[in-house]
Design a protein around this motif. Structure first.
Motif, mmCIF file in Angstrom:
data_model
loop_
_atom_site.group_PDB
_atom_site.id
_atom_site.type_symbol
_atom_site.label_atom_id
_atom_site.label_comp_id
_atom_site.label_asym_id
_atom_site.label_seq_id
_atom_site.Cartn_x
_atom_site.Cartn_y
_atom_site.Cartn_z
ATOM 1 N N HIS A 1 -8.402 -54.093 27.278
ATOM 2 C CA HIS A 1 -7.601 -55.066 26.736
ATOM 3 C C HIS A 1 -6.731 -54.901 25.678
ATOM 4 C CE1 HIS A 1 -10.477 -57.648 28.959
ATOM 5 N NE2 HIS A 1 -11.181 -57.253 28.370
ATOM 6 N N TYR A 2 -5.571 -55.630 25.742
ATOM 7 C CA TYR A 2 -4.471 -55.005 24.619
ATOM 8 C C TYR A 2 -3.837 -56.456 24.096
ATOM 9 C CZ TYR A 2 -0.008 -53.594 23.065
ATOM 10 O OH TYR A 2 1.214 -53.297 22.101
ATOM 11 N N ILE A 3 -3.910 -56.687 22.773
ATOM 12 C CA ILE A 3 -3.458 -57.798 22.062
ATOM 13 C C ILE A 3 -2.272 -57.501 21.284
ATOM 14 C CG2 ILE A 3 -3.862 -59.818 20.688
ATOM 15 C CD1 ILE A 3 -6.852 -58.242 22.433
ATOM 16 N N GLU A 4 -1.090 -58.083 21.006
ATOM 17 C CA GLU A 4 -0.121 -57.987 20.220
ATOM 18 C C GLU A 4 0.191 -59.216 19.758
ATOM 19 O OE1 GLU A 4 4.492 -56.072 19.899
ATOM 20 O OE2 GLU A 4 3.476 -56.306 21.837
ATOM 21 N N ASN A 5 0.376 -59.146 18.385
ATOM 22 C CA ASN A 5 0.680 -60.463 17.534
ATOM 23 C C ASN A 5 2.431 -60.413 17.577
ATOM 24 O OD1 ASN A 5 1.204 -62.283 15.745
ATOM 25 N ND2 ASN A 5 0.194 -61.446 13.957
ATOM 26 N N SER B 1 1.301 -59.337 11.669
ATOM 27 C CA SER B 1 2.692 -59.592 12.564
ATOM 28 C C SER B 1 3.017 -58.333 13.110
ATOM 29 C CB SER B 1 3.598 -60.244 11.566
ATOM 30 O OG SER B 1 4.776 -60.308 12.302
ATOM 31 N N LYS B 2 3.202 -58.406 14.445
ATOM 32 C CA LYS B 2 3.834 -57.085 15.095
ATOM 33 C C LYS B 2 2.934 -56.091 15.334
ATOM 34 C CE LYS B 2 7.331 -59.626 14.884
ATOM 35 N NZ LYS B 2 7.704 -60.966 15.858
ATOM 36 N N GLU B 3 1.736 -56.211 14.890
ATOM 37 C CA GLU B 3 0.731 -55.329 15.058
ATOM 38 C C GLU B 3 0.020 -55.178 16.387
ATOM 39 O OE1 GLU B 3 -2.114 -54.534 11.917
ATOM 40 O OE2 GLU B 3 -0.484 -53.715 10.655
ATOM 41 N N SER B 4 -0.567 -54.506 17.005
ATOM 42 C CA SER B 4 -1.470 -54.644 18.202
ATOM 43 C C SER B 4 -2.923 -54.108 18.140
ATOM 44 C CB SER B 4 -0.758 -53.782 19.102
ATOM 45 O OG SER B 4 -0.605 -52.450 18.955
ATOM 46 N N PHE B 5 -3.714 -54.605 19.120
ATOM 47 C CA PHE B 5 -4.975 -54.132 19.145
ATOM 48 C C PHE B 5 -5.336 -53.868 20.522
ATOM 49 C CE2 PHE B 5 -9.535 -55.484 19.820
ATOM 50 C CZ PHE B 5 -10.128 -55.028 18.762
ATOM 51 N N SER B 6 -6.442 -52.996 20.735
ATOM 52 C CA SER B 6 -6.900 -52.653 22.102
ATOM 53 C C SER B 6 -8.347 -52.477 21.967
ATOM 54 C CB SER B 6 -6.174 -51.588 22.698
ATOM 55 O OG SER B 6 -6.443 -50.230 22.020
ATOM 56 N N ALA B 7 -9.271 -52.679 23.245
ATOM 57 C CA ALA B 7 -10.410 -52.462 23.292
ATOM 58 C C ALA B 7 -10.775 -52.118 24.634
ATOM 59 C CB ALA B 7 -11.205 -53.438 22.613
ATOM 60 N N THR B 8 -11.715 -51.413 25.050
ATOM 61 C CA THR B 8 -12.037 -50.732 26.561
ATOM 62 C C THR B 8 -13.743 -50.605 26.568
ATOM 63 O OG1 THR B 8 -10.035 -49.471 26.544
ATOM 64 C CG2 THR B 8 -11.755 -49.053 28.178
ATOM 65 N N TYR B 9 -13.980 -51.208 27.865
ATOM 66 C CA TYR B 9 -15.609 -51.107 28.074
ATOM 67 C C TYR B 9 -15.488 -50.603 29.711
ATOM 68 C CZ TYR B 9 -16.469 -55.222 31.030
ATOM 69 O OH TYR B 9 -16.358 -56.105 32.141
ATOM 70 N N GLY C 1 3.979 -63.219 16.398
ATOM 71 C CA GLY C 1 4.308 -64.036 15.343
ATOM 72 C C GLY C 1 4.690 -63.361 14.065
ATOM 73 N N THR C 2 5.087 -64.486 13.053
ATOM 74 C CA THR C 2 5.385 -63.867 11.701
ATOM 75 C C THR C 2 4.194 -63.388 10.656
ATOM 76 O OG1 THR C 2 6.152 -65.884 11.132
ATOM 77 C CG2 THR C 2 7.547 -64.742 12.215
ATOM 78 N N GLY C 3 3.146 -64.481 11.019
ATOM 79 C CA GLY C 3 2.019 -64.487 10.219
ATOM 80 C C GLY C 3 0.842 -63.848 10.711
ATOM 81 N N CYS C 4 -0.416 -63.778 10.165
ATOM 82 C CA CYS C 4 -1.432 -63.205 10.777
ATOM 83 C C CYS C 4 -2.093 -63.856 11.913
ATOM 84 C CB CYS C 4 -2.624 -62.984 9.676
ATOM 85 S SG CYS C 4 -2.230 -61.828 8.314
ATOM 86 N N MET C 5 -2.549 -63.151 12.863
ATOM 87 C CA MET C 5 -3.379 -63.790 14.059
ATOM 88 C C MET C 5 -4.489 -63.538 14.176
ATOM 89 S SD MET C 5 -2.512 -62.846 18.073
ATOM 90 C CE MET C 5 -3.515 -63.214 19.261
#
Length: 292
Positions: A126-130, A278-286, A132-136
């Motif tokens: 899974h890959y999530i990218e924010n 903002s503009k950061e991404s996150f990923s996690a794998t199983y 927006g301009t504020g925190c997600m």
């Protein structure tokens, strides 16, 4: 429905919610994933985003505003998911925010899920990218259900056991009738690495673990041996669930958890919530490995 295969396994993925719908061994032609019979439970492997479990009163508060949100988030029932990549052994799906999502979840994002076949293993990332301009703020989880027998699908989970990678000492966090954590615990793992499933295993809803040492769990049938192994090193929480007398068991890696009954409902204060700038991404794998 979309499908891919390699020399060992074949999988199918639904359009709605990019939900895994089948894992078949090409060696023994057996189905490892629960078929989704509504007599017990109609799901198969829904992806839980942007929340895991239930919110108190089905409401969260962000920037002073209340938002209504049903159990396990909107993604699992979304028909806005698009297939953006397909190779012989990999599928990638994507969804971005819309007018509809912003009504129930006030963040701009892109959420991608990929399924890749590697030998006898399905790797899910899974890959999530924010955007927006504020925190997600979000949670993320999985809810795959596995057959307790490869030969008789009407066989109950009483013939099954769950084997952890390491010896564990942990409790389950109890869930009340509203689906919220009631802040009490019950001892489940006392210097052991095995849970033998029985008719009382899920009488108080799911087993919810917060402090496991293991990154792997194996489902075994006493007649057929080891069936599948789930590896979840990126997911610190784990749920295990089924219905009474059901022929399946769910092994659920979570990055997040249901609200407690005394939750403030403020999303910033929610237990295990992920904060993405903002503009950061996150990923996690199983991954899911079948044993044939």
């Amino acid at each position: 429905m979309h499908s891919i295969q390699n020399k060992n396994i074949k999988i199918a993925i639904k359009n709605i919610g990019a939900e895994l719908s089948s894992i078949v061994s090409l060696k023994n032609n057996k189905e490892y994933l629960w078929r989704g019979d509504s007599e017990y439970w109609g799901g198969q492997a829904p992806i839980l985003f942007p929340f895991v479990g239930r919110l108190k009163d089905d409401v969260f508060i962000a920037n002073g505003k209340e938002y209504s949100h049903k159990k396990h988030g909107f993604f699992r029932k979304s028909n806005a998911v698009k297939l953006i990549e397909k190779t012989d052994t990999k599928l990638t799906f994507s969804i971005t925010h819309s007018k509809e999502t912003l009504k129930v979840y006030p963040y701009e994002f892109e959420f991608k899920t990929s399924y890749e076949l590697i030998g006898n293993t399905v790797s899910i990332r899974h890959y999530i990218e924010n955007l927006g301009t504020g925190c997600m703020y979000f949670s993320l989880g999985e809810h795959p259900a596995f057959n307790c027998s490869l030969n008789e699908l009407n066989k109950s989970y009483e013939d099954c056991s769950l084997i952890f990678e390491k010896t564990e000492n942990d409790v389950t966090w109890n869930i009340n009738k509203e689906g919220l954590l009631d802040n009490t615990t019950t001892e489940i793992l006392n210097n052991t690495n095995v849970i033998h499933l029985n008719q009382k295993s899920f009488e108080k809803d799911a087993l919810v673990f917060k402090k496991l040492k293991s990154n792997k769990i194996t489902l075994a049938n006493k007649q057929e041996g080891i069936l599948i192994t789930v590896t979840f090193k990126d997911f610190p929480y784990l749920g295990i669930w089924s219905k009474p007398n059901a022929p399946f068991v769910c092994i659920e890696p979570w990055l997040g958890i249901a609200d407690s009954q005394d939750s403030s409902q403020e999303i910033k204060k929610k237990e295990a919530i992920i904060n993405l700038a903002s503009k950061e991404s996150f990923s996690a794998t199983y991954s899911i490995e079948i044993h044939d």
